[in-house]
Write a protein that holds these residues in place. Structure first.
Motif, mmCIF file in Angstrom:
data_model
loop_
_atom_site.group_PDB
_atom_site.id
_atom_site.type_symbol
_atom_site.label_atom_id
_atom_site.label_comp_id
_atom_site.label_asym_id
_atom_site.label_seq_id
_atom_site.Cartn_x
_atom_site.Cartn_y
_atom_site.Cartn_z
ATOM 1 N N ALA A 66 0.828 -1.207 0.000
ATOM 2 C CA ALA A 66 0.000 0.000 0.000
ATOM 3 C C ALA A 66 0.860 1.254 0.000
ATOM 4 O O ALA A 66 0.543 2.247 -0.674
ATOM 5 N N LEU A 67 1.965 1.212 0.741
ATOM 6 C CA LEU A 67 2.862 2.372 0.780
ATOM 7 C C LEU A 67 3.645 2.504 -0.525
ATOM 8 O O LEU A 67 3.974 3.621 -0.941
ATOM 9 N N VAL A 68 3.944 1.377 -1.167
ATOM 10 C CA VAL A 68 4.577 1.427 -2.488
ATOM 11 C C VAL A 68 3.625 2.093 -3.478
ATOM 12 O O VAL A 68 4.014 2.974 -4.257
ATOM 13 N N HIS A 69 2.364 1.674 -3.449
ATOM 14 C CA HIS A 69 1.353 2.250 -4.350
ATOM 15 C C HIS A 69 1.184 3.745 -4.104
ATOM 16 O O HIS A 69 0.975 4.514 -5.048
ATOM 17 N N ALA A 70 1.319 4.170 -2.847
ATOM 18 C CA ALA A 70 1.180 5.585 -2.511
ATOM 19 C C ALA A 70 2.420 6.387 -2.855
ATOM 20 O O ALA A 70 2.399 7.617 -2.814
ATOM 21 N N GLY A 71 3.517 5.697 -3.187
ATOM 22 C CA GLY A 71 4.747 6.397 -3.535
ATOM 23 C C GLY A 71 5.609 6.771 -2.350
ATOM 24 O O GLY A 71 6.575 7.515 -2.492
ATOM 25 N N VAL A 72 5.278 6.244 -1.177
ATOM 26 C CA VAL A 72 6.031 6.574 0.034
ATOM 27 C C VAL A 72 7.301 5.735 0.126
ATOM 28 O O VAL A 72 8.333 6.211 0.607
ATOM 29 N N VAL A 73 7.235 4.474 -0.310
ATOM 30 C CA VAL A 73 8.417 3.612 -0.326
ATOM 31 C C VAL A 73 8.559 2.984 -1.705
ATOM 32 O O VAL A 73 7.625 2.993 -2.510
ATOM 33 N N GLU A 74 9.732 2.403 -1.948
ATOM 34 C CA GLU A 74 10.021 1.787 -3.241
ATOM 35 C C GLU A 74 10.760 0.480 -3.020
ATOM 36 O O GLU A 74 11.722 0.430 -2.248
ATOM 37 N N ARG A 75 10.296 -0.574 -3.678
ATOM 38 C CA ARG A 75 10.999 -1.854 -3.632
ATOM 39 C C ARG A 75 12.060 -1.877 -4.728
ATOM 40 O O ARG A 75 11.776 -1.552 -5.878
ATOM 41 N N ARG A 76 13.289 -2.264 -4.350
ATOM 42 C CA ARG A 76 14.376 -2.400 -5.321
ATOM 43 C C ARG A 76 14.851 -3.838 -5.296
ATOM 44 O O ARG A 76 15.328 -4.320 -4.268
ATOM 45 N N GLN A 77 14.696 -4.496 -6.410
ATOM 46 C CA GLN A 77 14.997 -5.921 -6.484
ATOM 47 C C GLN A 77 16.433 -6.205 -6.068
ATOM 48 O O GLN A 77 17.368 -5.571 -6.561
ATOM 49 N N GLY A 78 16.583 -7.131 -5.158
ATOM 50 C CA GLY A 78 17.897 -7.533 -4.703
ATOM 51 C C GLY A 78 18.533 -6.589 -3.710
ATOM 52 O O GLY A 78 19.648 -6.824 -3.251
ATOM 53 N N SER A 79 17.827 -5.509 -3.371
ATOM 54 C CA SER A 79 18.414 -4.501 -2.483
ATOM 55 C C SER A 79 17.562 -4.253 -1.239
ATOM 56 O O SER A 79 18.088 -4.075 -0.152
ATOM 57 N N GLY A 80 16.237 -4.218 -1.395
ATOM 58 C CA GLY A 80 15.365 -3.966 -0.257
ATOM 59 C C GLY A 80 14.320 -2.924 -0.581
ATOM 60 O O GLY A 80 14.076 -2.592 -1.743
ATOM 61 N N THR A 81 13.694 -2.398 0.457
ATOM 62 C CA THR A 81 12.647 -1.382 0.312
ATOM 63 C C THR A 81 13.133 -0.085 0.943
ATOM 64 O O THR A 81 13.612 -0.089 2.077
ATOM 65 N N TYR A 82 13.011 0.996 0.205
ATOM 66 C CA TYR A 82 13.579 2.283 0.605
ATOM 67 C C TYR A 82 12.497 3.347 0.730
ATOM 68 O O TYR A 82 11.505 3.338 -0.007
ATOM 69 N N VAL A 83 12.723 4.278 1.652
ATOM 70 C CA VAL A 83 11.791 5.383 1.856
ATOM 71 C C VAL A 83 12.003 6.432 0.769
ATOM 72 O O VAL A 83 13.123 6.901 0.558
ATOM 73 N N LEU A 84 10.926 6.784 0.081
ATOM 74 C CA LEU A 84 10.976 7.816 -0.944
ATOM 75 C C LEU A 84 10.449 9.157 -0.439
ATOM 76 O O LEU A 84 10.881 10.211 -0.899
ATOM 77 N N ALA A 85 9.499 9.118 0.468
ATOM 78 C CA ALA A 85 8.872 10.352 0.941
ATOM 79 C C ALA A 85 8.263 10.108 2.315
ATOM 80 O O ALA A 85 7.986 8.966 2.690
ATOM 81 N N VAL A 86 8.063 11.190 3.054
ATOM 82 C CA VAL A 86 7.464 11.074 4.384
ATOM 83 C C VAL A 86 5.972 10.786 4.280
ATOM 84 O O VAL A 86 5.427 10.012 5.052
ATOM 85 N N ASP A 87 5.303 11.400 3.315
ATOM 86 C CA ASP A 87 3.874 11.175 3.140
ATOM 87 C C ASP A 87 3.481 11.487 1.701
ATOM 88 O O ASP A 87 4.305 11.873 0.872
ATOM 89 N N GLU A 88 2.186 11.319 1.402
ATOM 90 C CA GLU A 88 1.703 11.496 0.038
ATOM 91 C C GLU A 88 1.832 12.934 -0.453
ATOM 92 O O GLU A 88 1.935 13.170 -1.655
ATOM 93 N N ARG A 89 1.832 13.898 0.445
ATOM 94 C CA ARG A 89 2.019 15.285 0.013
ATOM 95 C C ARG A 89 3.399 15.468 -0.602
ATOM 96 O O ARG A 89 3.557 16.160 -1.607
#
Length: 238
Positions: A66-89
């Motif tokens: 759900a957070l990936v869909h919202a653009g808050v985090v991003e999954r990177r294959q072979g690396s993990g999941t990273y924070v892209l933003a604090v919130d949807e704003r």
């Protein structure tokens, strides 16, 4: 006719799994907003998060999705999941930056990076110095290869470069600068990743000069070094 809540199913009973997914999603969202995992940082692994939040891995996977869909985090294959933003704003603002011309972004970075480097040289403390030295060493080691290897190694190199520039801004101890810079981080990372990753585009001397100037407390030299880094990036684009 009664309208069922999205968390209800047959007979109007609550869908407990859907409710639990929402709870875990909000827990993760709250931890990110509180700074437990900063923008650009990798969040714990799935098993670690499942233990931390006392939930099943299936529920956790849905919440992270759900957070990936919202653009808050991003999954990177072979690396993990990273924070892209604090919130949807931040996602919305980041989308605006991502559509900007590269030239405009570089000019905006000049206004931020050069001034932040001067302030960092004047205000850095021992903790900042430790972070800067560690991040520089990791960044130079990852970029000092002729070619980036796997996708995960390339991602690690791009992440380290992004983290170094953020660390300089953080050392300025200007909260507004850092908050605004965090809005730029996703598009900054994207522009770095789109270029050449490896020794030919490392600009190791320039990045090293920048950190050494900040650590030495030489504001003028730090500003010149920050400008030289951006000049190298601009020349590389040409």
């Amino acid at each position: 006719m009664a309208v069922l809540n999205r968390n209800t199913f047959d007979g109007g009973q609550p869908d407990r799994r859907a409710t639990r997914i929402e709870q875990v999603t909000e827990d993760l969202r709250g931890r990110i907003a509180a700074g437990e995992w900063a923008v650009g940082e990798r969040i714990p692994t799935e098993p670690e998060l499942a233990d931390l939040l006392d939930t099943s891995r299936n529920t956790l996977r849905e919440a992270v999705g759900a957070l990936v869909h919202a653009g808050v985090v991003e999954r990177r294959q072979g690396s993990g999941t990273y924070v892209l933003a604090v919130d949807e704003r931040e996602v919305a603002i980041g989308g605006y930056f991502s559509s900007a011309r590269r030239r405009d972004l570089l000019e905006l970075r000049e206004a931020l990076d050069v001034t932040a480097a001067m302030l960092a040289a004047r205000r850095r403390d021992d903790a900042d110095i430790a972070v800067l030295n560690e991040t520089l060493a990791r960044r130079n080691a990852l970029w000092g290869r002729t070619e980036a290897g796997s996708e995960s190694e390339r991602d690690a190199a791009v992440d380290a470069d992004t983290e170094l520039h953020r660390a300089v801004v953080a050392a300025s101890h200007n909260e507004l600068y850092l908050e605004f810079y965090d809005l730029l981080l996703p598009v900054l990372r994207q522009t770095i990743a789109e270029g050449t990753v490896g020794v030919d585009a490392s600009y190791e001397r320039q990045h090293t000069d920048l950190v050494r100037a900040v650590v030495a407390g030489d504001a003028d030299r730090a500003a010149r070094a920050a400008q030289e880094v951006l000049d190298c990036v601009r020349a590389g684009d040409g």
